[in-house]
Design a protein around this motif. Sequence first.
Motif, PDB file in Angstrom:
ATOM      1  N   LEU A  28       0.826  -1.210   0.000  1.00 53.70           N
ATOM      2  CA  LEU A  28       0.000   0.000   0.000  1.00 53.70           C
ATOM      3  C   LEU A  28       0.860   1.259   0.000  1.00 53.70           C
ATOM      4  O   LEU A  28       0.440   2.281  -0.534  1.00 53.70           O
ATOM      5  CB  LEU A  28      -0.952   0.011   1.201  1.00 53.70           C
ATOM      6  N   TRP A  29       2.046   1.190   0.596  1.00 50.87           N
ATOM      7  CA  TRP A  29       2.946   2.341   0.576  1.00 50.87           C
ATOM      8  C   TRP A  29       3.546   2.561  -0.808  1.00 50.87           C
ATOM      9  O   TRP A  29       4.039   3.648  -1.102  1.00 50.87           O
ATOM     10  CB  TRP A  29       4.097   2.159   1.567  1.00 50.87           C
ATOM     11  N   TYR A  30       3.540   1.534  -1.656  1.00 51.99           N
ATOM     12  CA  TYR A  30       4.229   1.589  -2.955  1.00 51.99           C
ATOM     13  C   TYR A  30       3.299   1.092  -4.065  1.00 51.99           C
ATOM     14  O   TYR A  30       3.405  -0.043  -4.529  1.00 51.99           O
ATOM     15  CB  TYR A  30       5.501   0.716  -2.909  1.00 51.99           C
ATOM     16  N   PRO A  31       2.361   1.938  -4.516  1.00 52.47           N
ATOM     17  CA  PRO A  31       1.377   1.489  -5.508  1.00 52.47           C
ATOM     18  C   PRO A  31       2.002   1.016  -6.817  1.00 52.47           C
ATOM     19  O   PRO A  31       1.480   0.092  -7.455  1.00 52.47           O
ATOM     20  CB  PRO A  31       0.479   2.701  -5.721  1.00 52.47           C
ATOM     21  N   ARG A  32       3.112   1.609  -7.244  1.00 50.64           N
ATOM     22  CA  ARG A  32       3.736   1.144  -8.491  1.00 50.64           C
ATOM     23  C   ARG A  32       4.249  -0.281  -8.334  1.00 50.64           C
ATOM     24  O   ARG A  32       4.134  -1.088  -9.253  1.00 50.64           O
ATOM     25  CB  ARG A  32       4.874   2.078  -8.918  1.00 50.64           C
ATOM     26  N   LEU A  33       4.773  -0.582  -7.182  1.00 54.68           N
ATOM     27  CA  LEU A  33       5.249  -1.935  -6.917  1.00 54.68           C
ATOM     28  C   LEU A  33       4.065  -2.897  -6.779  1.00 54.68           C
ATOM     29  O   LEU A  33       4.095  -4.015  -7.286  1.00 54.68           O
ATOM     30  CB  LEU A  33       6.092  -1.941  -5.636  1.00 54.68           C
ATOM     31  N   LYS A  34       3.014  -2.434  -6.153  1.00 52.34           N
ATOM     32  CA  LYS A  34       1.800  -3.249  -6.000  1.00 52.34           C
ATOM     33  C   LYS A  34       1.220  -3.635  -7.367  1.00 52.34           C
ATOM     34  O   LYS A  34       0.803  -4.761  -7.579  1.00 52.34           O
ATOM     35  CB  LYS A  34       0.756  -2.485  -5.188  1.00 52.34           C
ATOM     36  N   ASN A  35       1.212  -2.675  -8.298  1.00 53.53           N
ATOM     37  CA  ASN A  35       0.615  -2.914  -9.607  1.00 53.53           C
ATOM     38  C   ASN A  35       1.591  -3.501 -10.628  1.00 53.53           C
ATOM     39  O   ASN A  35       1.196  -3.768 -11.756  1.00 53.53           O
ATOM     40  CB  ASN A  35       0.019  -1.615 -10.149  1.00 53.53           C
ATOM     41  N   ALA A  36       2.827  -3.705 -10.229  1.00 51.91           N
ATOM     42  CA  ALA A  36       3.836  -4.231 -11.151  1.00 51.91           C
ATOM     43  C   ALA A  36       3.618  -5.718 -11.406  1.00 51.91           C
ATOM     44  O   ALA A  36       3.041  -6.432 -10.577  1.00 51.91           O
ATOM     45  CB  ALA A  36       5.232  -4.015 -10.563  1.00 51.91           C
ATOM     46  N   THR A  37       4.104  -6.164 -12.538  1.00 50.82           N
ATOM     47  CA  THR A  37       4.079  -7.595 -12.838  1.00 50.82           C
ATOM     48  C   THR A  37       5.161  -8.292 -12.018  1.00 50.82           C
ATOM     49  O   THR A  37       6.070  -7.647 -11.480  1.00 50.82           O
ATOM     50  CB  THR A  37       4.349  -7.853 -14.332  1.00 50.82           C
ATOM     51  N   GLU A  39       7.531 -10.036 -13.181  1.00 56.35           N
ATOM     52  CA  GLU A  39       8.789  -9.766 -13.884  1.00 56.35           C
ATOM     53  C   GLU A  39       9.343  -8.392 -13.505  1.00 56.35           C
ATOM     54  O   GLU A  39      10.537  -8.238 -13.236  1.00 56.35           O
ATOM     55  CB  GLU A  39       8.571  -9.847 -15.395  1.00 56.35           C
ATOM     56  N   GLU A  40       8.472  -7.377 -13.457  1.00 58.63           N
ATOM     57  CA  GLU A  40       8.919  -6.030 -13.073  1.00 58.63           C
ATOM     58  C   GLU A  40       9.397  -5.993 -11.617  1.00 58.63           C
ATOM     59  O   GLU A  40      10.394  -5.360 -11.296  1.00 58.63           O
ATOM     60  CB  GLU A  40       7.787  -5.019 -13.274  1.00 58.63           C
ATOM     61  N   ARG A  41       8.684  -6.701 -10.739  1.00 50.51           N
ATOM     62  CA  ARG A  41       9.090  -6.734  -9.330  1.00 50.51           C
ATOM     63  C   ARG A  41      10.463  -7.380  -9.149  1.00 50.51           C
ATOM     64  O   ARG A  41      11.222  -6.982  -8.274  1.00 50.51           O
ATOM     65  CB  ARG A  41       8.073  -7.504  -8.494  1.00 50.51           C
ATOM     66  N   ASN A  42      10.728  -8.380  -9.933  1.00 52.48           N
ATOM     67  CA  ASN A  42      11.992  -9.099  -9.799  1.00 52.48           C
ATOM     68  C   ASN A  42      13.151  -8.426 -10.519  1.00 52.48           C
ATOM     69  O   ASN A  42      14.281  -8.904 -10.451  1.00 52.48           O
ATOM     70  CB  ASN A  42      11.835 -10.547 -10.259  1.00 52.48           C
ATOM     71  N   ASP A  43      12.878  -7.319 -11.191  1.00 53.42           N
ATOM     72  CA  ASP A  43      13.921  -6.573 -11.907  1.00 53.42           C
ATOM     73  C   ASP A  43      14.343  -5.362 -11.062  1.00 53.42           C
ATOM     74  O   ASP A  43      13.962  -4.239 -11.332  1.00 53.42           O
ATOM     75  CB  ASP A  43      13.397  -6.133 -13.275  1.00 53.42           C
ATOM     76  N   TYR A  44      15.104  -5.616 -10.022  1.00 50.81           N
ATOM     77  CA  TYR A  44      15.525  -4.565  -9.098  1.00 50.81           C
ATOM     78  C   TYR A  44      17.041  -4.561  -8.954  1.00 50.81           C
ATOM     79  O   TYR A  44      17.729  -5.523  -9.302  1.00 50.81           O
ATOM     80  CB  TYR A  44      14.874  -4.745  -7.723  1.00 50.81           C
ATOM     81  N   ARG A  45      17.528  -3.456  -8.432  1.00 53.21           N
ATOM     82  CA  ARG A  45      18.951  -3.299  -8.127  1.00 53.21           C
ATOM     83  C   ARG A  45      19.060  -2.808  -6.688  1.00 53.21           C
ATOM     84  O   ARG A  45      18.306  -1.934  -6.264  1.00 53.21           O
ATOM     85  CB  ARG A  45      19.629  -2.270  -9.048  1.00 53.21           C
ATOM     86  N   ILE A  46      20.007  -3.363  -5.973  1.00 54.18           N
ATOM     87  CA  ILE A  46      20.274  -2.908  -4.608  1.00 54.18           C
ATOM     88  C   ILE A  46      21.487  -1.997  -4.664  1.00 54.18           C
ATOM     89  O   ILE A  46      22.508  -2.342  -5.263  1.00 54.18           O
ATOM     90  CB  ILE A  46      20.521  -4.106  -3.673  1.00 54.18           C
ATOM     91  N   ASN A  47      21.335  -0.806  -4.087  1.00 52.78           N
ATOM     92  CA  ASN A  47      22.464   0.118  -4.011  1.00 52.78           C
ATOM     93  C   ASN A  47      22.734   0.449  -2.547  1.00 52.78           C
ATOM     94  O   ASN A  47      22.124  -0.139  -1.661  1.00 52.78           O
ATOM     95  CB  ASN A  47      22.207   1.373  -4.869  1.00 52.78           C
ATOM     96  N   SER A  55      12.384   0.057 -14.139  1.00 54.93           N
ATOM     97  CA  SER A  55      11.292  -0.015 -15.126  1.00 54.93           C
ATOM     98  C   SER A  55       9.984   0.570 -14.614  1.00 54.93           C
ATOM     99  O   SER A  55       9.150   1.004 -15.400  1.00 54.93           O
ATOM    100  CB  SER A  55      11.079  -1.454 -15.596  1.00 54.93           C
ATOM    101  N   ILE A  56       9.785   0.603 -13.286  1.00 52.13           N
ATOM    102  CA  ILE A  56       8.551   1.185 -12.743  1.00 52.13           C
ATOM    103  C   ILE A  56       8.833   2.470 -11.963  1.00 52.13           C
ATOM    104  O   ILE A  56       7.925   3.027 -11.341  1.00 52.13           O
ATOM    105  CB  ILE A  56       7.773   0.171 -11.865  1.00 52.13           C
ATOM    106  N   ASP A  57      10.085   2.920 -11.984  1.00 53.94           N
ATOM    107  CA  ASP A  57      10.500   4.160 -11.331  1.00 53.94           C
ATOM    108  C   ASP A  57      10.111   4.170  -9.848  1.00 53.94           C
ATOM    109  O   ASP A  57       9.431   5.081  -9.367  1.00 53.94           O
ATOM    110  CB  ASP A  57       9.921   5.378 -12.053  1.00 53.94           C
ATOM    111  N   GLU A  58      10.531   3.137  -9.140  1.00 56.02           N
ATOM    112  CA  GLU A  58      10.221   3.016  -7.709  1.00 56.02           C
ATOM    113  C   GLU A  58      11.509   2.808  -6.927  1.00 56.02           C
ATOM    114  O   GLU A  58      12.412   2.120  -7.386  1.00 56.02           O
ATOM    115  CB  GLU A  58       9.291   1.818  -7.472  1.00 56.02           C
ATOM    116  N   ASP A  59      11.560   3.437  -5.754  1.00 58.32           N
ATOM    117  CA  ASP A  59      12.695   3.296  -4.843  1.00 58.32           C
ATOM    118  C   ASP A  59      12.170   3.047  -3.439  1.00 58.32           C
ATOM    119  O   ASP A  59      11.189   3.661  -3.018  1.00 58.32           O
ATOM    120  CB  ASP A  59      13.525   4.581  -4.801  1.00 58.32           C
ATOM    121  N   ILE A  60      12.852   2.166  -2.706  1.00 60.79           N
ATOM    122  CA  ILE A  60      12.557   1.956  -1.295  1.00 60.79           C
ATOM    123  C   ILE A  60      13.877   2.051  -0.545  1.00 60.79           C
ATOM    124  O   ILE A  60      14.822   1.326  -0.857  1.00 60.79           O
ATOM    125  CB  ILE A  60      11.896   0.586  -1.027  1.00 60.79           C
TER     126      ILE A  60
END
Length: 135
Positions: A28-37, A39-47, A55-60
Motif C-alpha cells: 500500500l505504501w508503494y502502488p507502483r510496486l503493487k501494480n507491477a508484474t 517480472e517487473e518486481r523481480n527486476d531490481y537493483r540494490i544500491n 522499469s517502474i520508477d520506484e525506490d525503497i
Amino acid sequence: MTIKKLWFEDEKIFIQTGDGKVFWQSFLWYPRLKNATEEERNDYRINRLGIRWESIDEDISFESFTYDQPEPQGISRLFLTHPELNASAIARRLGMKQSLLAQYINGTKKPSPEREKLILDEIRKVGLELSNVAV
C-alpha cells in the motif's frame, strides 16, 4: 544495512538482512510496486541506500523498513486503499494545508484523534453528498 534476501508475499515486500533480521513493508505504501508484474518486481537493483526498480520508477530506502508502521493505519490506509479520494480537495474543504494532509497520508506525521475525526467526518460528508445526487 546489507540485504541477504528479498521476496514478495501477501501484498508485502520482505527483506532479510545480513545479520538475519527480517523486515517488511506493505505494498500500500508503494502502488507502483503493487501494480507491477512479477517480472517487473523481480527486476531490481540494490544500491547503498536501498532498492531501485528502474522499469517502474520506484525506490525503497533501507531506512523505511525500520519505520514503526510497515502497514498503513487510519487516515493513511483510507487514502491509500481509495485513490479516488482527492486529498487536495479534502484539505481545501477542511481549510487545511494540502501538505499537512499529505504528511498524514504518507505517515510522516500522525494527526491527533480530534483532527483525524474531522478528516473522517469530512470524507463522510462527501460520501453523503454523492449519495444524494439525483440521477
